[in-house]
Design a protein around this motif. Structure first.
Motif, PDB file in Angstrom:
ATOM      1  N   LYS B  18      20.169 -27.142  14.592  1.00 21.74           N
ATOM      2  CA  LYS B  18      19.464 -27.073  15.989  1.00 21.74           C
ATOM      3  C   LYS B  18      19.750 -25.815  16.768  1.00 21.74           C
ATOM      4  N   ALA B  19      20.974 -25.574  16.756  1.00 17.94           N
ATOM      5  CA  ALA B  19      21.717 -24.293  17.414  1.00 17.94           C
ATOM      6  C   ALA B  19      21.264 -23.239  16.746  1.00 17.94           C
ATOM      7  N   ALA B  20      21.251 -23.341  15.427  1.00 16.56           N
ATOM      8  CA  ALA B  20      21.019 -22.094  14.555  1.00 16.56           C
ATOM      9  C   ALA B  20      19.528 -21.779  14.730  1.00 16.56           C
ATOM     10  N   ARG B  21      18.738 -22.651  14.799  1.00 18.78           N
ATOM     11  CA  ARG B  21      17.191 -22.591  14.833  1.00 18.78           C
ATOM     12  C   ARG B  21      16.945 -21.848  16.062  1.00 18.78           C
ATOM     13  N   ARG B  22      17.630 -22.130  17.255  1.00 18.48           N
ATOM     14  CA  ARG B  22      17.436 -21.518  18.521  1.00 18.48           C
ATOM     15  C   ARG B  22      17.915 -19.979  18.643  1.00 18.48           C
ATOM     16  N   ALA B  23      19.165 -20.022  18.086  1.00 18.46           N
ATOM     17  CA  ALA B  23      19.531 -18.590  18.113  1.00 18.46           C
ATOM     18  C   ALA B  23      19.131 -17.555  17.238  1.00 18.46           C
ATOM     19  N   PHE B  24      18.501 -18.104  16.071  1.00 18.51           N
ATOM     20  CA  PHE B  24      17.702 -17.194  15.139  1.00 18.51           C
ATOM     21  C   PHE B  24      16.449 -16.894  15.935  1.00 18.51           C
ATOM     22  N   ALA B  25      16.002 -17.836  16.692  1.00 16.81           N
ATOM     23  CA  ALA B  25      14.565 -17.260  17.200  1.00 16.81           C
ATOM     24  C   ALA B  25      14.734 -16.531  18.326  1.00 16.81           C
ATOM     25  N   GLN B  26      15.943 -16.509  19.220  1.00 15.80           N
ATOM     26  CA  GLN B  26      16.003 -15.701  19.997  1.00 15.80           C
ATOM     27  C   GLN B  26      16.489 -14.223  19.654  1.00 15.80           C
ATOM     28  N   HIS B  27      17.427 -13.938  18.550  1.00 17.70           N
ATOM     29  CA  HIS B  27      17.960 -12.837  18.192  1.00 17.70           C
ATOM     30  C   HIS B  27      17.790 -12.471  16.644  1.00 17.70           C
ATOM     31  N   TYR B  29      17.876 -12.742  12.630  1.00 14.48           N
ATOM     32  CA  TYR B  29      19.008 -13.301  11.665  1.00 14.48           C
ATOM     33  C   TYR B  29      19.917 -12.098  11.718  1.00 14.48           C
ATOM     34  N   ASP B  30      19.645 -10.748  11.605  1.00  9.36           N
ATOM     35  CA  ASP B  30      20.756  -9.769  11.826  1.00  9.36           C
ATOM     36  C   ASP B  30      21.479  -9.906  13.366  1.00  9.36           C
ATOM     37  N   GLY B  31      20.616 -10.242  14.279  1.00  8.47           N
ATOM     38  CA  GLY B  31      21.343 -10.230  15.512  1.00  8.47           C
ATOM     39  C   GLY B  31      22.244 -11.600  15.917  1.00  8.47           C
ATOM     40  N   VAL B  32      22.444 -12.441  14.900  1.00  9.08           N
ATOM     41  CA  VAL B  32      23.129 -13.511  15.254  1.00  9.08           C
ATOM     42  C   VAL B  32      24.442 -13.743  14.171  1.00  9.08           C
ATOM     43  N   ASN B  33      25.495 -14.053  14.780  1.00  8.68           N
ATOM     44  CA  ASN B  33      26.574 -14.061  13.678  1.00  8.68           C
ATOM     45  C   ASN B  33      27.109 -15.570  13.814  1.00  8.68           C
ATOM     46  N   LEU B  34      27.848 -16.000  12.831  1.00  7.30           N
ATOM     47  CA  LEU B  34      28.275 -17.594  12.766  1.00  7.30           C
ATOM     48  C   LEU B  34      29.062 -17.931  13.921  1.00  7.30           C
ATOM     49  N   ARG B  35      29.530 -17.035  14.467  1.00  4.95           N
ATOM     50  CA  ARG B  35      30.657 -17.464  15.455  1.00  4.95           C
ATOM     51  C   ARG B  35      29.809 -18.132  16.665  1.00  4.95           C
ATOM     52  N   ASP B  36      28.697 -17.276  17.002  1.00  8.63           N
ATOM     53  CA  ASP B  36      27.637 -17.743  18.138  1.00  8.63           C
ATOM     54  C   ASP B  36      27.221 -18.880  17.923  1.00  8.63           C
ATOM     55  N   ILE B  37      26.633 -19.096  16.588  1.00 15.08           N
ATOM     56  CA  ILE B  37      26.004 -20.567  16.350  1.00 15.08           C
ATOM     57  C   ILE B  37      27.253 -21.327  16.436  1.00 15.08           C
ATOM     58  N   ALA B  38      28.159 -21.367  15.959  1.00 14.73           N
ATOM     59  CA  ALA B  38      29.460 -22.307  16.093  1.00 14.73           C
ATOM     60  C   ALA B  38      29.566 -22.617  17.588  1.00 14.73           C
ATOM     61  N   ALA B  39      29.745 -21.537  18.389  1.00 13.30           N
ATOM     62  CA  ALA B  39      30.060 -21.752  19.844  1.00 13.30           C
ATOM     63  C   ALA B  39      28.912 -22.632  20.642  1.00 13.30           C
ATOM     64  N   ARG B  40      27.568 -22.418  20.311  1.00 12.53           N
ATOM     65  CA  ARG B  40      26.497 -23.005  20.755  1.00 12.53           C
ATOM     66  C   ARG B  40      26.510 -24.410  20.296  1.00 12.53           C
ATOM     67  N   ASN B  42      29.062 -25.857  19.572  1.00 14.57           N
ATOM     68  CA  ASN B  42      30.502 -26.560  20.022  1.00 14.57           C
ATOM     69  C   ASN B  42      31.322 -27.120  18.979  1.00 14.57           C
ATOM     70  N   CYS B  43      31.472 -26.210  17.835  1.00 14.90           N
ATOM     71  CA  CYS B  43      32.229 -26.692  16.680  1.00 14.90           C
ATOM     72  C   CYS B  43      32.937 -25.403  16.165  1.00 14.90           C
ATOM     73  N   ASN B  44      33.563 -25.428  15.169  1.00 15.98           N
ATOM     74  CA  ASN B  44      34.451 -24.458  14.635  1.00 15.98           C
ATOM     75  C   ASN B  44      33.447 -23.496  13.597  1.00 15.98           C
ATOM     76  N   VAL B  45      33.759 -22.443  13.590  1.00 14.80           N
ATOM     77  CA  VAL B  45      33.043 -21.500  12.718  1.00 14.80           C
ATOM     78  C   VAL B  45      33.139 -22.022  11.200  1.00 14.80           C
ATOM     79  N   ALA B  46      34.065 -22.335  10.670  1.00 10.73           N
ATOM     80  CA  ALA B  46      34.353 -22.546   9.267  1.00 10.73           C
ATOM     81  C   ALA B  46      33.221 -23.940   9.010  1.00 10.73           C
ATOM     82  N   LEU B  47      32.935 -24.466  10.007  1.00 14.90           N
ATOM     83  CA  LEU B  47      32.123 -25.707   9.766  1.00 14.90           C
ATOM     84  C   LEU B  47      30.837 -25.244   8.936  1.00 14.90           C
ATOM     85  N   VAL B  48      30.314 -24.382   9.827  1.00 11.28           N
ATOM     86  CA  VAL B  48      28.961 -23.626   9.480  1.00 11.28           C
ATOM     87  C   VAL B  48      28.917 -23.386   8.088  1.00 11.28           C
TER      88      VAL B  48
END
Lengths: 186, 186
Positions: B18-27, B29-40, B42-48
Motif C-alpha cells: 500500500k505504501a509503495a502504491r502511494r509512493a510510486f503514484a506520487q513520485h 519509479y525512479d523518484g522513489v527508493n526502497l528506504r522511503d517506502i520502508a519508512a512509510r 514503518n518497517c525495515n528496508v530489508a523486508l521490502v
DNA sequence: GTCTATAGAAAGATAGAC
DNA sequence: GTCTATCTTTCTATAGAC
C-alpha cells in the motif's frame, strides 16, 4: 593515443545541447546520465557540467525552446483542428516535439514537473485561450493541451499499437473534430 | 531500544504494498527508493526486497490492480461520456487512479513503459473497442485512452491551474461530449 | 519474522594536469 | 579548451545476527 576534440567551445556546447535534447526526449531526466550525453556528443563528461553548470540547468536549456503555438495560431479558425492534429502527428515535425517528450518522460522529477507546468501554462494555454476567446476559454485551451499531451504520451512515448499502426490520416480524422469542437461556441 | 514490528508477515507485506502504491503514484519509479517506502510502511528496508524480490517486482505488483473498465462498461450508451468523465475527475475515486498515476510518472523507465503499454492495450483499449464495435473501434478506444491519459497528466500530475481551479462540473461538461462523440457512429 | 551491517555499483561534480 | 582522476553520495541487494 585518443584524440581530443578540436578546440571550439561554442560548437562543443551546441553539440552537447543537441545530444542532451535527444537523450532527454528518449529517456527522461532520471533515465539519462551525464556520461551518456557526453558519449553521444563525443566529448568528455567534465565538459557537460563545465558548460551548463550541472544536469538540471542543462535540462532546462534543452527543453526551453519548446513546442510553441506560433506555427498554428496564424491559421483560419475552420482549419484549426485539422492543422493542429496534422502538426502533432506528422513525423516530419518530430524534432520539434523533443522538448515535449523530454518533459513528459520526466514527471518523476519534481523540478521538471514544475517547469512543465509553467511552460504549459505560459507558452500554450494562455496564448491559446486568448486566441479562442469567449466563455471558458482557458478551460478549453487546457483541454486541448491535455489531448495533445495524451496523444503524445500514448503514441510517441508508450507507442500504443492502436495509435501507431493506423495511418496518420486515420488518426487525424479522429482527432481533428475533437480539437475543432473545443474552439467553437456551444 | 527501538521496537520491532509485530511478527506478521502478510500484514507487513500488505502495508508495504500500500505504501509503495502511494509512493510510486506520487513520485514515479525512479523518484522513489526502497528506504522511503520502508519508512512509510514503518518497517525495515530489508523486508521490502525480502517480500517482493526487488524494486521492479514490487512496482509491477503495485500497479497491476489498476484502472479497469468494469465499472463503466455496464452503463447505458448514452451515458458513457458523462460517466467516464465523472469517474476520472472525481476525487473520491482517486485511490483507484493511483496505479495510472504511478505508471504515468514512470515513463523514464523502459520496463515501466512497456508494462504500461501492455496494461493499456489489454485491460483498456481491447475491451473498450469490443464494447464500442463498428468501424475504427480500436482507434476510437485508443483515442479515448489518450484523452484520459492527457487529463490525468495535466490535472493530477502537473496540476495545471486551468484544469484544477474550475469545478468538476465545468470540466466534466467540457470533457463528456468529446468522449461521447468517440463512441457514436460518424 | 525482523533487524543490522555492509558489499558493490552508479552517478554528479570538481580539482588539476595537459 | 579538453581530459584524467577522484571525491562523495546514494541506492539496491544480501548475508547473517537476534
Amino acid at each position: 593515443m585518443l584524440e581530443t576534440r578540436p578546440r571550439n567551445a561554442s560548437a562543443t556546447r551546441a553539440t552537447i545541447l543537441k545530444a542532451a535534447r535527444r537523450a532527454f526526449a528518449q529517456h527522461g531526466y532520471d533515465g539519462v546520465n551525464l556520461r551518456d550525453i557526453a558519449a553521444r556528443a563525443n566529448c568528455n563528461v567534465a565538459l557537460v557540467s563545465r558548460y551548463f553548470g550541472g544536469k538540471e540547468k542543462l535540462f532546462r536549456e534543452a527543453v526551453s525552446e519548446g513546442f510553441t503555438l506560433s506555427d498554428i495560431s496564424g491559421t483560419e479558425r475552420q482549419d484549426f483542428g485539422p492543422n493542429l492534429a496534422q502538426y502533432i502527428l506528422s513525423k516530419r515535425q518530430r524534432g520539434a516535439l523533443e522538448p515535449l517528450q523530454a518533459l513528459l518522460r520526466s514527471t518523476s522529477n519534481a523540478s521538471a514537473s514544475a517547469l512543465m507546468q509553467d511552460i504549459l501554462e505560459t507558452q500554450f494555454v494562455a496564448p491559446l485561450a486568448e486566441w479562442i476567446g469567449g466563455e471558458n476559454a482557458k478551460l478549453r485551451a487546457a483541454t486541448i493541451a491535455a489531448i495533445i499531451i495524451g496523444m503524445a504520451t500514448a503514441r510517441d512515448i508508450l507507442e500504443t499499437p492502436s495509435l501507431t499502426s493506423p495511418t496518420i490520416a486515420q488518426v487525424t480524422d479522429t482527432l481533428a473534430p475533437l480539437l475543432q469542437s473545443l474552439i467553437e461556441p456551444c
